[in-house]
Design an enzyme around this catalytic site. Structure first.
Site: not given
Length: 235
Positions: A36, A208-211
């Site tokens: 993301v 990475d916006h998931r992390v």
């Protein structure tokens, strides 16, 4: 030209992707399908950075460090302060690493590659410059294997020398972040006495916006700006 038919298209040339270009295409597609992507940008004062680069030319022996080498030193300290970015994300696991294995984007005939500089946290400015130049020359001469590009924990790409002000870097999976650098400008800045001119650059951090979150990325760039504001410490 037909008034009711589609516009004609005459094929000028058909080009098949080279093996390198196919690999790049697959990696970029993988990155956008899985990560993301979010990019945050920050303008960073470059006066101390350029002053340190000038001093390094006079004081560092056997090698000529560049602005990029000093930025790598500052990046190393920044990664040490924000270890969540010195990491990968695979199989649902956010892995943080001790070593800072930084991929440095290099343009070669046929594409863009990112040879990995191993454990930059252990290198002095002189060693950083020597290793980066050695790796760049090897890759540009075609003297590399796939292992040259493996094991990275973070990537940096500098498009400033090509006249780019800022851009949205694409993360190099499974890494979770990539730092893009734009060219150095000298805009007019309002001060109490009127107007002055200071050299500045744009740093663009894709993550990475998931992390990690936007606030994490903002703090990362704040730390980077602080270290570059005291760039003489690396000379």
């Amino acid at each position: 030209m037909s008034e009711d038919g589609p516009a004609e298209r005459t094929v000028r040339e058909n080009r098949s992707l080279t093996p390198m270009r196919k690999t790049i295409a697959n990696r970029l597609q993988e990155s956008y399908q899985e990560a993301v992507h979010v990019t945050v940008n920050r303008t960073i004062d470059a006066e101390e950075l350029l002053s340190a680069a000038d001093d390094a030319e006079k004081t560092v022996e056997n090698v000529d460090p560049t602005v990029t080498d000093i930025i790598l030193c500052a990046l190393s300290d920044t990664l040490a302060a924000h270890p969540a970015f010195n990491a990968t994300f695979e199989d649902g696991t956010h892995r943080l690493y001790e070593e800072q294995n930084v991929g440095v984007a290099i343009t070669i005939e046929g594409g863009l590659v990112t040879p990995v500089m191993a454990d930059i946290g252990s290198l002095s400015l002189s060693q950083m410059a020597t290793e980066r130049q050695r790796l760049t020359e090897r890759v540009q001469a075609g003297d590399y294997t796939m292992s040259t590009f493996k094991g990275g924990t973070f990537t940096i790409s500098n498009l400033g020398p090509l006249g780019v002000d800022s851009f949205d870097p694409v993360i190099n999976p499974p890494e979770i972040a990539l730092l893009g650098l734009g060219r150095i400008n000298e805009p007019a800045i309002a001060v109490d006495e009127g107007v002055t001119f200071r050299r500045q650059m744009t740093a663009s951090l894709s993550f990475d916006h998931r992390v990690v979150d936007g606030a994490d990325a903002a703090r990362f760039l704040e730390t980077l700006a602080e270290h570059l504001g005291d760039a003489s410490q690396y000379v």
